[in-house]
Design a protein around this motif. Sequence first.
Motif: not given
Length: 225
Positions: A15-25
Amino acid sequence: MTGDGPLRVLIVDDDDLMRAGLRAVLSSDDTIEVVGEASDGREVVTLAAGAAPDVVLMDVRMPHLDGIAATRALSEAVPAARVLILTTFEDDDYVFGALSAGASGFLLKRTRPEQLIEAIHTVAAGESLLSPSVTRTVIDRMAAAAPPDPALARRLHALTARERDVLALVARGLSNVEIAAELFVEESTIKTHMKRILAKLDLRDRVQAVVVAYETGLVRPGAAR
């Protein structure tokens, strides 16, 4: 963990959005460095071999190669990398599949950011980590497993009486703090006992210790917590 630098983390999720969220965190924490991302389990081993991550955040449901198969391949090819499974599911098959494949932790995706960061540090330090509900699932499943194998009990001969007491309490689901209170000792003493238990029995982590406790008959199915 690589030297005194930040923990190196590889994110694996389709999931692209999940990866982006994890990276941000993770990028918000100076103690962690995101060294790569993968959207497919097939990419994991190649990426991990080059990025040398301390911890791999692994999704379970992915196309082509799921997280459990990817964890098994990673454990064989890059054993230094610790795998922390992140999923929206608490299904028994996923839990046991991931743990048997070599995962060191299992957290739900609804885990709060600060808990995720703490979990990454815990796993990187060589400890195992499970959500409380998952820990209960592991213990309940082991309690319902096949009868203990007497031949395996010989493995326990290497332990002292106190170490066997500690292992039995671990298998009943108690934390280090609770075990220390039960045995009237300091928590640091229990941590030392656990390190010795894992070393003597050649176990990777606390989860494997629970399995051995039931397989050897040290703790019987249905034993009280």
